[in-house]
Design a protein around this motif. Structure first.
Motif, PDB file in Angstrom:
ATOM      1  N   PHE A   1       0.738  -1.208  -0.007  1.00 59.01           N
ATOM      2  CA  PHE A   1      -0.155   0.046  -0.119  1.00 59.01           C
ATOM      3  C   PHE A   1       0.936   1.271   0.161  1.00 59.01           C
ATOM      4  CE2 PHE A   1      -2.816   3.069   1.752  1.00 59.01           C
ATOM      5  CZ  PHE A   1      -3.948   2.933   1.165  1.00 59.01           C
ATOM      6  N   ALA A   2       1.813   1.065   0.741  1.00 58.25           N
ATOM      7  CA  ALA A   2       2.898   2.227   0.848  1.00 58.25           C
ATOM      8  C   ALA A   2       3.542   2.710  -0.611  1.00 58.25           C
ATOM      9  CB  ALA A   2       4.277   2.095   1.441  1.00 58.25           C
ATOM     10  N   THR A   3       3.625   1.710  -1.735  1.00 58.32           N
ATOM     11  CA  THR A   3       4.059   2.049  -3.010  1.00 58.32           C
ATOM     12  C   THR A   3       2.934   2.496  -3.782  1.00 58.32           C
ATOM     13  OG1 THR A   3       3.273  -0.443  -3.555  1.00 58.32           O
ATOM     14  CG2 THR A   3       5.677   0.076  -2.862  1.00 58.32           C
TER      15      THR A   3
ATOM     16  N   HIS B   1       2.848   7.851  -8.964  1.00 58.39           N
ATOM     17  CA  HIS B   1       2.404   8.993  -9.848  1.00 58.39           C
ATOM     18  C   HIS B   1       0.942   8.875  -9.952  1.00 58.39           C
ATOM     19  CE1 HIS B   1       6.248  10.514 -11.765  1.00 58.39           C
ATOM     20  NE2 HIS B   1       6.291  10.492 -10.387  1.00 58.39           N
ATOM     21  N   PRO B   2       0.119   7.584 -10.207  1.00 59.01           N
ATOM     22  CA  PRO B   2      -1.118   7.496 -10.477  1.00 59.01           C
ATOM     23  C   PRO B   2      -1.994   8.110  -9.171  1.00 59.01           C
ATOM     24  CG  PRO B   2      -0.307   5.608 -11.382  1.00 59.01           C
ATOM     25  CD  PRO B   2       1.008   6.367 -10.710  1.00 59.01           C
ATOM     26  N   ALA B   3      -1.488   7.668  -8.040  1.00 57.68           N
ATOM     27  CA  ALA B   3      -2.114   8.089  -6.628  1.00 57.68           C
ATOM     28  C   ALA B   3      -1.640   9.457  -6.634  1.00 57.68           C
ATOM     29  CB  ALA B   3      -1.417   7.011  -5.561  1.00 57.68           C
ATOM     30  N   ASP B   4      -0.632  10.079  -6.682  1.00 55.67           N
ATOM     31  CA  ASP B   4      -0.453  11.331  -6.545  1.00 55.67           C
ATOM     32  C   ASP B   4      -1.196  12.353  -7.548  1.00 55.67           C
ATOM     33  OD1 ASP B   4       1.110  13.178  -5.047  1.00 55.67           O
ATOM     34  OD2 ASP B   4       2.575  13.540  -6.654  1.00 55.67           O
ATOM     35  N   PHE B   5      -1.442  11.916  -8.798  1.00 59.11           N
ATOM     36  CA  PHE B   5      -2.498  12.512  -9.853  1.00 59.11           C
ATOM     37  C   PHE B   5      -3.814  12.450  -9.022  1.00 59.11           C
ATOM     38  CE2 PHE B   5      -5.294  12.273 -13.130  1.00 59.11           C
ATOM     39  CZ  PHE B   5      -5.052  13.367 -13.908  1.00 59.11           C
ATOM     40  N   PHE B   6      -4.334  11.197  -8.463  1.00 61.31           N
ATOM     41  CA  PHE B   6      -5.556  11.197  -7.914  1.00 61.31           C
ATOM     42  C   PHE B   6      -5.744  12.006  -6.796  1.00 61.31           C
ATOM     43  CE2 PHE B   6      -8.614   9.331  -5.040  1.00 61.31           C
ATOM     44  CZ  PHE B   6      -9.851   9.300  -5.727  1.00 61.31           C
ATOM     45  N   ILE B   7      -4.863  12.090  -5.820  1.00 56.49           N
ATOM     46  CA  ILE B   7      -5.113  13.004  -4.663  1.00 56.49           C
ATOM     47  C   ILE B   7      -4.976  14.490  -4.864  1.00 56.49           C
ATOM     48  CG2 ILE B   7      -4.001  13.674  -2.555  1.00 56.49           C
ATOM     49  CD1 ILE B   7      -2.998  10.701  -2.399  1.00 56.49           C
TER      50      ILE B   7
ATOM     51  N   ALA C   1      -8.686  11.875   4.546  1.00 59.00           N
ATOM     52  CA  ALA C   1      -9.893  12.315   3.995  1.00 59.00           C
ATOM     53  C   ALA C   1      -9.683  12.468   2.407  1.00 59.00           C
ATOM     54  CB  ALA C   1     -10.506  13.602   4.451  1.00 59.00           C
ATOM     55  N   TYR C   2      -8.538  12.636   2.055  1.00 56.11           N
ATOM     56  CA  TYR C   2      -8.217  12.553   0.488  1.00 56.11           C
ATOM     57  C   TYR C   2      -7.408  11.249   0.024  1.00 56.11           C
ATOM     58  CZ  TYR C   2      -9.278  17.253   1.638  1.00 56.11           C
ATOM     59  OH  TYR C   2      -9.827  18.418   2.288  1.00 56.11           O
ATOM     60  N   ILE C   3      -7.030  10.537   0.900  1.00 55.73           N
ATOM     61  CA  ILE C   3      -6.480   9.065   0.232  1.00 55.73           C
ATOM     62  C   ILE C   3      -7.493   7.852   0.733  1.00 55.73           C
ATOM     63  CG2 ILE C   3      -4.461   9.639   0.949  1.00 55.73           C
ATOM     64  CD1 ILE C   3      -4.057   7.857   3.237  1.00 55.73           C
ATOM     65  N   ARG C   4      -8.486   8.080   1.262  1.00 54.69           N
ATOM     66  CA  ARG C   4      -9.402   6.907   1.597  1.00 54.69           C
ATOM     67  C   ARG C   4     -10.099   6.415   0.413  1.00 54.69           C
ATOM     68  NH1 ARG C   4     -13.499   9.359   6.010  1.00 54.69           N
ATOM     69  NH2 ARG C   4     -11.367   9.627   7.029  1.00 54.69           N
ATOM     70  N   ASP C   5     -10.272   7.426  -0.403  1.00 54.45           N
ATOM     71  CA  ASP C   5     -11.078   7.128  -1.786  1.00 54.45           C
ATOM     72  C   ASP C   5     -10.287   6.643  -2.715  1.00 54.45           C
ATOM     73  OD1 ASP C   5     -13.624   7.615  -0.495  1.00 54.45           O
ATOM     74  OD2 ASP C   5     -13.398   9.871  -1.140  1.00 54.45           O
TER      75      ASP C   5
ATOM     76  N   GLU D   1      11.775   4.180  -8.842  1.00 53.28           N
ATOM     77  CA  GLU D   1      10.763   4.658  -8.663  1.00 53.28           C
ATOM     78  C   GLU D   1      10.171   4.773 -10.191  1.00 53.28           C
ATOM     79  OE1 GLU D   1       9.168   6.625  -6.426  1.00 53.28           O
ATOM     80  OE2 GLU D   1      10.393   7.687  -5.282  1.00 53.28           O
ATOM     81  N   ALA D   2      10.928   4.646 -11.200  1.00 54.34           N
ATOM     82  CA  ALA D   2      10.363   4.345 -12.655  1.00 54.34           C
ATOM     83  C   ALA D   2       9.715   3.251 -12.753  1.00 54.34           C
ATOM     84  CB  ALA D   2      11.211   4.856 -13.635  1.00 54.34           C
ATOM     85  N   GLU D   3      10.352   2.098 -12.090  1.00 58.10           N
ATOM     86  CA  GLU D   3       9.792   0.662 -12.200  1.00 58.10           C
ATOM     87  C   GLU D   3       8.632   0.562 -11.398  1.00 58.10           C
ATOM     88  OE1 GLU D   3      10.989  -3.858 -11.088  1.00 58.10           O
ATOM     89  OE2 GLU D   3      12.670  -2.319 -10.770  1.00 58.10           O
ATOM     90  N   LEU D   4       8.530   1.299 -10.079  1.00 60.84           N
ATOM     91  CA  LEU D   4       7.278   1.432  -9.500  1.00 60.84           C
ATOM     92  C   LEU D   4       6.245   1.965 -10.193  1.00 60.84           C
ATOM     93  CD1 LEU D   4       7.302   2.512  -5.586  1.00 60.84           C
ATOM     94  CD2 LEU D   4       5.822   3.403  -7.460  1.00 60.84           C
ATOM     95  N   ASN D   5       6.446   3.079 -10.651  1.00 59.83           N
ATOM     96  CA  ASN D   5       5.309   3.674 -11.552  1.00 59.83           C
ATOM     97  C   ASN D   5       4.957   2.635 -12.549  1.00 59.83           C
ATOM     98  OD1 ASN D   5       4.964   6.211  -9.845  1.00 59.83           O
ATOM     99  ND2 ASN D   5       6.780   6.976 -10.828  1.00 59.83           N
ATOM    100  N   ASP D   6       5.846   2.249 -13.300  1.00 61.90           N
ATOM    101  CA  ASP D   6       5.341   1.477 -14.482  1.00 61.90           C
ATOM    102  C   ASP D   6       4.390   0.360 -13.993  1.00 61.90           C
ATOM    103  OD1 ASP D   6       5.699   0.790 -17.387  1.00 61.90           O
ATOM    104  OD2 ASP D   6       6.639  -0.894 -16.705  1.00 61.90           O
ATOM    105  N   VAL D   7       4.872  -0.281 -12.855  1.00 60.88           N
ATOM    106  CA  VAL D   7       3.914  -1.448 -12.438  1.00 60.88           C
ATOM    107  C   VAL D   7       2.540  -0.906 -12.015  1.00 60.88           C
ATOM    108  CG1 VAL D   7       3.620  -3.100 -10.538  1.00 60.88           C
ATOM    109  CG2 VAL D   7       5.866  -2.816 -11.569  1.00 60.88           C
ATOM    110  N   VAL D   8       2.331   0.130 -11.292  1.00 60.31           N
ATOM    111  CA  VAL D   8       1.238   0.704 -10.768  1.00 60.31           C
ATOM    112  C   VAL D   8       0.443   1.161 -11.882  1.00 60.31           C
ATOM    113  CG1 VAL D   8       0.060   2.482  -9.251  1.00 60.31           C
ATOM    114  CG2 VAL D   8       2.138   1.223  -8.582  1.00 60.31           C
ATOM    115  N   TYR D   9       0.852   1.752 -12.920  1.00 57.43           N
ATOM    116  CA  TYR D   9       0.262   2.305 -14.181  1.00 57.43           C
ATOM    117  C   TYR D   9      -0.238   0.787 -14.741  1.00 57.43           C
ATOM    118  CZ  TYR D   9       1.830   6.852 -14.764  1.00 57.43           C
ATOM    119  OH  TYR D   9       2.401   8.476 -14.531  1.00 57.43           O
ATOM    120  N   ASN D  10       0.536  -0.306 -14.695  1.00 59.82           N
ATOM    121  CA  ASN D  10      -0.223  -1.665 -15.520  1.00 59.82           C
ATOM    122  C   ASN D  10      -1.558  -2.027 -14.634  1.00 59.82           C
ATOM    123  OD1 ASN D  10       1.517  -1.616 -17.654  1.00 59.82           O
ATOM    124  ND2 ASN D  10       3.066  -2.633 -16.634  1.00 59.82           N
ATOM    125  N   LEU D  11      -1.316  -1.730 -13.216  1.00 58.79           N
ATOM    126  CA  LEU D  11      -2.224  -2.412 -12.328  1.00 58.79           C
ATOM    127  C   LEU D  11      -3.414  -1.554 -12.646  1.00 58.79           C
ATOM    128  CD1 LEU D  11      -0.567  -2.518  -8.767  1.00 58.79           C
ATOM    129  CD2 LEU D  11      -1.433  -4.358 -10.269  1.00 58.79           C
TER     130      LEU D  11
END
Length: 419
Positions: free
Chosen positions: A196-198, A203-209, A226-230, A391-401
């Motif tokens: 969950f920390a990742t 970047h997708p989570a930062d964009f959402f928040i 209040a802004y991460i719970r959703d 960090e780039a590898e992390l973002n790539d994995v999350v983008y795919n998720l």
């Protein structure tokens, strides 16, 4: 009651601390304290704990943390009010549950010194004669003690980007105030903490928040619960979660190493001396002021105001004169390089502090110190590259998720470049 550690006993059982509000140093038992964080201490993948502790007058039991009783109030019964009968405040405690003063005499002495101020908190809520007089040494709001002491993610409340890290030390924290404070996120399944920390750091989570939350002056965003719970949690395989957990561990380790080297570089040359002292290779040292000739130096030297004056015409052969405003500093070439590096690291330094620096006497030893600093800088550059790659590898994995397309990823990246 927050205090900063100065030193500790050989066995680590007793800490010498200085209260945050000033005053004389005090000695308190280590087990009667918990590490404490301010918002600024929470960074991306790193907790920069600065040696602050908070008083913790509780004892852990199978039922959780319980406030330790005192001899004065162990059998205390509150006054009856109307139809409500008085109650024995420590009812249910076993007979062998220890009193605070018996287990932590140093803490008890410190609390007694400040009893009047502690009783006056919350508009006198704990003064003698009030219903809560018995808990005058308790935290005002002793909530979530078990959660705070456990494994969690610590998040900065305000930041220009997500600033959070996994906490395994059981830190307590400032919940508000300057710097925005910090708060903890604890998952029902501890095994998913790093995963969950990742997500929170992606970047997708930062964009959402940022697009769904609040922006404050200075470009700071709220990362409150209040802004991460959703935040949508994408479906993932165990292999994907394992991959992200591995990246979290590696980023935490790399960032910790980088921050450690940054501190050593900032504290140069004292940090090199400490390292050499530990290996028994400490050279002969002297104060810089004894090895230099100074005249008219300002009280504070700024890195961008130091000019190289070339080889000194009046000093010894090989000496260099550095001009600072209307003042000058003349010293050997190696020591002049050392001064430049100190200023490069600290940006500015007081005149007296600079001249009091203990540095190697011999030029060869100074060069060895400078080589050590250069090695640290090389490693720091490597670490920044490794962190960026992960960090780039992390973002790539999350983008795919999240199943984002190339065009959608580009939208996120362009937004985050601006915001």
């Amino acid at each position: 009651m927050v205090l900063r550690e100065i030193s500790r006993s050989a066995d680590g059982a007793l800490l010498t601390l200085r209260p945050r509000g000033g005053g004389d140093s005090v000695i308190i038992e280590r087990d009667a304290l918990r590490p404490f964080l301010f918002g600024k201490d929470v960074e991306r993948w790193h907790i920069d704990w600065q040696g602050w502790w908070v008083v913790f007058p509780y004892l852990e039991t199978e039922a959780g943390f319980k406030l330790m009783p005192t001899a004065q109030y162990r059998d205390h019964v509150t006054a009856a009010k109307g139809r409500r009968e008085g109650r024995r405040v420590f009812a249910g405690y076993p007979a062998d549950f220890p009193n605070l003063e018996a287990v932590y005499p140093h803490l008890w002495a410190y609390l007694n010194t400040h009893e009047a101020a502690l009783r006056g908190r919350e508009n006198g809520k704990y003064r003698v004669g009030r219903e809560d007089e018995w808990r005058w040494y308790d935290l005002a709001r002793p909530q979530s003690l078990e959660a705070s002491s456990g494994r969690k993610i610590v998040m900065q409340l305000l930041g220009r980007s997500s600033q959070g890290a996994s906490d395994t030390m059981g830190n307590f924290f400032q919940a508000g105030g300057k710097g925005g404070g910090a708060y903890g996120v604890q998952l029902l399944d501890n095994a998913l903490t790093k995963y969950f920390a990742t997500l929170l750091s992606s970047h997708p989570a930062d964009f959402f928040i940022k697009t769904s939350g609040i922006v404050y002056s200075g470009g700071y965003y709220s990362y409150a619960d209040a802004y991460i719970r959703d935040l949508p949690i994408p479906a993932s395989t165990s292999a994907q979660r394992d991959c992200l957990s591995r990246l979290a561990r590696e980023l935490t380790a790399l960032t910790g190493e980088l921050r450690g080297l940054e501190v050593q570089a900032r504290d140069f040359p004292d940090s090199v001396s400490e390292e050499r002292r530990g290996t028994g290779e400490l050279p002969e040292l002297d104060e810089l002021g004894n090895l230099a000739q100074s005249a008219g130096l300002p009280q504070r030297l700024e890195a961008n105001k130091v000019q190289e004056g070339g080889e000194s015409l009046l000093g010894k052969p090989g000496e260099v004169t550095q001009r600072v405003g209307k003042g000058t500093l003349t010293l050997g070439a190696e020591h002049a390089r050392l001064v430049r590096e100190v200023l490069a690291q600290r940006r500015s330094i007081g005149r007296d502090e600079l001249l009091a620096l203990r540095v190697p006497e011999r030029g060869a030893d100074v060069r060895a110190y400078l080589d050590t600093l250069a090695g640290w800088r090389t490693r720091m550059a490597e670490l920044r590259g490794e962190i960026g790659a992960r960090e780039a590898e992390l973002n790539d994995v999350v983008y795919n998720l999240y199943g984002l397309t190339t065009d959608e990823r580009a939208v996120v990246e362009r937004f985050l470049e601006r915001f």
